[in-house]
Design an enzyme around this catalytic site. Sequence first.
Site, PDB file in Angstrom:
ATOM      1  N   SER A 227      -0.184  34.159 -14.773  1.00 47.20           N
ATOM      2  CA  SER A 227      -1.433  33.482 -15.136  1.00 47.20           C
ATOM      3  C   SER A 227      -2.118  34.200 -16.304  1.00 47.20           C
ATOM      4  O   SER A 227      -1.542  34.306 -17.384  1.00 47.20           O
ATOM      5  CB  SER A 227      -2.349  33.396 -13.906  1.00 47.20           C
ATOM      6  OG  SER A 227      -3.444  32.545 -14.149  1.00 47.20           O
TER       7      SER A 227
ATOM      8  N   ASP B  41       1.165  22.662 -11.396  1.00 44.17           N
ATOM      9  CA  ASP B  41       0.091  23.656 -11.547  1.00 44.17           C
ATOM     10  C   ASP B  41      -1.201  22.952 -11.969  1.00 44.17           C
ATOM     11  O   ASP B  41      -1.245  22.285 -13.004  1.00 44.17           O
ATOM     12  CB  ASP B  41       0.504  24.691 -12.594  1.00 44.17           C
ATOM     13  CG  ASP B  41      -0.378  25.932 -12.600  1.00 44.17           C
ATOM     14  OD1 ASP B  41      -1.555  25.826 -12.218  1.00 44.17           O
ATOM     15  OD2 ASP B  41       0.129  27.000 -12.985  1.00 44.17           O
TER      16      ASP B  41
ATOM     17  N   HIS C 167       0.033  26.660  -8.781  1.00 43.11           N
ATOM     18  CA  HIS C 167      -0.354  27.888  -9.482  1.00 43.11           C
ATOM     19  C   HIS C 167      -0.079  29.103  -8.591  1.00 43.11           C
ATOM     20  O   HIS C 167      -0.978  29.691  -7.989  1.00 43.11           O
ATOM     21  CB  HIS C 167      -1.833  27.835  -9.871  1.00 43.11           C
ATOM     22  CG  HIS C 167      -2.213  28.906 -10.862  1.00 43.11           C
ATOM     23  ND1 HIS C 167      -1.692  28.951 -12.134  1.00 43.11           N
ATOM     24  CD2 HIS C 167      -3.060  29.967 -10.761  1.00 43.11           C
ATOM     25  CE1 HIS C 167      -2.197  29.981 -12.784  1.00 43.11           C
ATOM     26  NE2 HIS C 167      -3.020  30.625 -11.964  1.00 43.11           N
TER      27      HIS C 167
END
Length: 263
Positions: A155, A209, A241
């Site tokens: 991320s 995601d 995610h």
Amino acid sequence: MNFTLLAKPILVLILSCTITICFIFLQSNPNPNINPKSSSLVNNTNYTMAARSFILWLHGLGDSGPANEPIKSLFTSPQFKNTKWSFPSAPSSPVTCNYGHVMPSWFDLLEIPVTAHSPRDESSVLKAVQKVHSMIDKELAAGTDPSNVFVCGFSQGGALTLASVLLYPKTLGGGAIFSGWVPLNSSFIERMTPEAKKTPILWSHGIVDKTVLFEAGQAGPPFLEQAGMSCEFKAYPGLGHSISNEELRYLESWIKPRMKSSS
């Protein structure tokens, strides 16, 4: 008593005993000039010693380094026996997309979900890049070859991984981005060295995601292609995610052939 007659068999007996003792000694230590405990012949068995390697893992927004340490337990191949892992934690700072609340963050994030066209706080990213470069420099000074340095991140940590690898002046073993995005505009390509462009990139992204949209990940390979770099992009259907064991197993197989053995 005739001592002359006795001398000959006694001499033969002494000579025989001497030969036997020498034979036993040579069998136990065939080369008396080599100490078997320190001999390189004993230590250099039929395998190639793994060279020192370094894997730097950068966590996502609001996370911590220690929380990600279990990742290394999945890397069980012999090639990782001499690998040093590092799981640093981001400093706590106000984050714009979190209404200014303070949380662990590598750089300021202006909006969530992150799209392919989200605004970027590039000055904040560059400050974080300097910290990552310091970590890499410290490891190289300790003796690790740049080709055995791998930077990985998830991320926000994935976005920082990309920026750090692109702007590092040397060719590294590789950079692996998970659910990340491109945090810099194309003008930064001009700041990349020819050596940096040789660093291989692995990009993994979940198709569903909702935090860092799949389109943000898809924008990565064209950006890297523009920079003259190669990128292996892997899409994971059904993955949101998060990072999966499947991704990590593939990361292990991706790193292994890129690790250099000691000479």
